[in-house]
Design an enzyme around this catalytic site. Structure first.
Site, PDB file in Angstrom:
ATOM      1  N   GLU A  42      -3.439-106.800 -86.054  1.00  0.00           N
ATOM      2  CA  GLU A  42      -2.911-105.761 -85.187  1.00  0.00           C
ATOM      3  C   GLU A  42      -1.665-105.199 -85.876  1.00  0.00           C
ATOM      4  O   GLU A  42      -0.769-105.960 -86.235  1.00  0.00           O
ATOM      5  CB  GLU A  42      -2.531-106.353 -83.822  1.00  0.00           C
ATOM      6  CG  GLU A  42      -2.174-105.273 -82.845  1.00  0.00           C
ATOM      7  CD  GLU A  42      -1.789-105.794 -81.459  1.00  0.00           C
ATOM      8  OE1 GLU A  42      -1.949-106.996 -81.193  1.00  0.00           O
ATOM      9  OE2 GLU A  42      -1.308-104.976 -80.658  1.00  0.00           O
ATOM     10  N   ARG A 269      -4.626-122.811 -86.552  1.00  0.00           N
ATOM     11  CA  ARG A 269      -3.548-121.940 -87.037  1.00  0.00           C
ATOM     12  C   ARG A 269      -2.681-122.690 -88.019  1.00  0.00           C
ATOM     13  O   ARG A 269      -2.599-123.915 -87.976  1.00  0.00           O
ATOM     14  CB  ARG A 269      -2.621-121.545 -85.879  1.00  0.00           C
ATOM     15  CG  ARG A 269      -3.210-120.691 -84.837  1.00  0.00           C
ATOM     16  CD  ARG A 269      -2.187-120.488 -83.734  1.00  0.00           C
ATOM     17  NE  ARG A 269      -1.226-119.457 -84.082  1.00  0.00           N
ATOM     18  CZ  ARG A 269      -1.422-118.160 -83.844  1.00  0.00           C
ATOM     19  NH1 ARG A 269      -2.535-117.750 -83.267  1.00  0.00           N
ATOM     20  NH2 ARG A 269      -0.524-117.272 -84.184  1.00  0.00           N
ATOM     21  N   LYS A 279       4.685-113.384 -83.934  1.00  0.00           N
ATOM     22  CA  LYS A 279       5.130-112.050 -84.333  1.00  0.00           C
ATOM     23  C   LYS A 279       6.191-111.527 -83.376  1.00  0.00           C
ATOM     24  O   LYS A 279       7.109-110.832 -83.795  1.00  0.00           O
ATOM     25  CB  LYS A 279       3.939-111.079 -84.318  1.00  0.00           C
ATOM     26  CG  LYS A 279       3.268-110.939 -85.669  1.00  0.00           C
ATOM     27  CD  LYS A 279       2.427-109.672 -85.687  1.00  0.00           C
ATOM     28  CE  LYS A 279       0.980-110.008 -85.466  1.00  0.00           C
ATOM     29  NZ  LYS A 279       0.090-108.846 -85.518  1.00  0.00           N
TER      30      LYS A 279
END
Ligand code: ATP
Ligand code: MG
Length: 569
Positions: A42, A269, A279
């Site tokens: 994104e 992750r 983020k």
């Protein structure tokens, strides 16, 4: 997050579990033997090393099995997204050596198809417009063990839903006043099936589609379909998407026949000690000026690591060592640093710099004399040759390398003691000069002319060797020393504000660094050096010809390797 620290699960030479699944599918002839992965960032922030773990898998698997990998910008939220991020993301992927060729896509390209699908689902009674607040919707969701309650708008007539959805998209209603929801099952044990939101109203213009749309699809309604439109065969993502997988397949089935559905596979992750990987938090650090931008060398972002001097090879090596598993883990930053050290040891040019200088005067060395010492550019690779370093009567040495009243095992310089000056002579300290405040201003020593390194009969041994830089030849430089960004090992596991956990000592600027003259001429952007005895340093973009600036990439002491040795005993 579970607090396991796990390392060394990489399946060296072999396949990790995701690649094994892909190999099985290919062997079974699924998708006509085709492999197409995708990396779907994104564009709402810069990539960090966790994203690198993801795209090393996506691009790496495609490379390994002769498939293709798409780069798809998941640009479904105009409130947070920006062109700046798109360019930075492409640059960082290229830096690690991957390329998507002509396979560059944007989720926003699918807005028309997604909208049409939503309209069709409304017509088929599978979606409805809900006018409740997000709080009301959340409150009715129930819990994993108790069913949710239906919205009072759930059984609206199709015509009314169609009319409202169209008007939502024309901008007739305020943001937050209504959403489009899939009508699935408010009692499903998977919470994601309890009438998930498909579309919300956003009036901020989109950086690609402008003001064309006022409704934007949610991740769950966009992602699987985008994979489907692109012919993605393996949609590899992180473990938090496991519970989303049935919904992913549910929406794809609205489009697909039985012959093809992209397969979602999840891995753990990357989480690193002493840093954060969210983020949102990284953006906060940047926006509030708590770091000096996304590429601050203390940041876990790829541009930050690059500026710090970490190399693509080291990052890939690290990702390969930690491997891909099905359970959450926290990885030691020391292992990443170990990989950086291993890589730079092979390539970094060795030079001398004195970061905290004090003057050493060799009282028996002639004032006008100058000798040239030939120094190895890299003892690990002698083919890299040598470079000249001038030796004179006055030299800079590290203040820490001298002690007036040393403890027993101090093998550096102290009164009446001997050390070797690297590549040159053995010297003996004869005295010091102090200023009024009692600080040492100059150190005096005599050199032994019969001990020049490499000369016959010069093999007398002393315990310590110091690095040095000739005073009349030295070039001034700036060095930025870094420590951990956070003061605690796992900031994400702590309560309270994560910003309170920042390490106040994480940046130290040294402006009085003395560099050997040859090194000052070699400073090219992102050039890597080893400063003898000190560590690895990388040229910062702030560097100018007058004032070279270096980031300390990493010290020489390998705490990770040391711990491994201890553990093995
Ligand atoms: P958010 O969704 O909160 O904005 P994100 O970090 O998930 O943040 P995306 O741009 O959606 O950001 O991530 C792109 C891809 O990178 C996703 O497939 C995601 O699973 C993967 N990814 C993100 N963070 C990590 C991580 N720490 N380790 C491995 N993969 C990650
Ligand atoms: Mg995400």
């Amino acid at each position: 997050m579970t607090e396991i620290i796990e390392e060394g699960v990489a399946n060296e030479g072999g396949l990790n579990f995701v690649e094994q699944e892909i190999a099985n599918d290919l062997a079974a002839g699924k998708n006509g033997g085709r492999l197409n992965t995708r990396f779907p960032p994104e564009p709402n922030g810069y990539l960090h090393i966790g994203h690198a773990k993801a795209f090393i898998m996506d691009f790496g698997a495609a490379e390994k099995f002769g498939g293709t990998c798409n780069l798809r910008f998941d640009d479904t939220n105009p409130q947070k997204e920006d062109m700046e991020y798109v360019n930075a993301i492409m640059r960082d992927i290229h830096w690690l050596g991957y390329d998507w060729g002509d396979r560059l896509y944007y989720a926003s390209d699918y807005f028309p198809q997604l909208y049409d699908l939503a309209v069709r689902m409304i017509k088929e009674g599978k979606a409805y417009v809900d006018e409740q607040t997000s709080e009301q919707i959340a409150e009715q969701k129930g819990t994993p063990t108790t069913p949710g309650r239906p919205s009072p708008f759930r059984d609206r007539p199709v015509e009314e839903n169609l009319d409202l959805f169209e008007r939502m998209n024309k901008g007739e209603f305020e943001e937050g006043s209504m959403v489009l929801r899939a009508k699935i099952d408010m009692a499903n044990s998977n919470m994601h099936f309890r009438d998930p939101i498909m579309y919300r109203i956003i009036k901020t213009p989109h950086w690609r589609t402008g003001t064309q749309w006022k409704v934007y699809p949610m991740y769950d309604f966009a992602h699987g379909q985008s994979d489907y439109f692109e012919g993605v065969t393996h949609s590899i993502c992180t473990l938090e998407f496991v519970p989303h997988r049935p919904l992913y397949e549910y929406f794809v089935k609205e489009l697909a026949d039985e012959s093809y559905c992209p397969r979602q596979i999840e891995f753990n992750r990357l989480n690193l000690t002493y840093t954060v990987m969210s983020k949102r938090k990284l953006l906060q650090l940047v926006k509030e000026g708590l770091v000096n931008g996304w590429d601050d060398p203390r940041m876990p972002t790829l541009c930050g690591l690059r500026r710090r001097g970490y190399t693509p090879e080291a990052i890939k090596d690290f990702v390969n060592r930690i491997g891909y598993t099905k359970y959450e883990a926290l990885n030691h930053i020391e292992l990443l640093e170990h990989a950086v050290r291993e890589d730079l040891n092979k390539t970094a040019t060795r030079v001398c710099a004195v970061v905290n200088p004090v003057k050493l005067i060799l009282t028996n060395y002639p004032e006008d004399k100058e000798e040239i010492i030939e120094m190895d550019n890299n003892p690990e690779n002698l083919e890299e040759g040598k470079h000249p370093m001038p030796f004179t009567r006055e030299l800079w040495i590290e203040r820490e390398d001298f002690m007036e009243n040393p403890p027993k095992k101090f093998f550096r310089l102290s009164p009446d003691k001997e050390v070797r000056l690297k590549g040159a002579y053995i010297i003996k300290c004869t005295g010091v000069k102090k200023n009024d405040a009692g600080e040492i201003e100059e150190i005096y020593a005599e050199y032994d002319p019969d001990t020049k390194s490499g000369m016959p009969g010069s093999d007398r041994k002393v315990k310590g060797t110091l690095h040095w830089v000739s005073v009349p030849h030295a070039k001034d430089a700036e060095v930025r020393d870094y420590d951990r960004l956070f003061a605690v090992e796992n900031p994400s596991a702590e309560e309270g504000d994560f910003r309170d956990l920042l390490n106040p000592e994480s940046l130290k600027v040294r402006r009085n660094v003395k560099l050997e003259p040859w090194a000052a001429e070699q400073t090219k952007p992102e050039g890597h050096f080893q400063f003898t005895r000190l560590g690895y340093y990388t040229v910062d973009p702030d560097s100018t010809e007058e004032m070279p600036v270096f980031n300390k990439t990493i010290g020489l002491k390998d705490t990770w390797a040391k711990e491994q040795k201890k553990a093995a005993k």
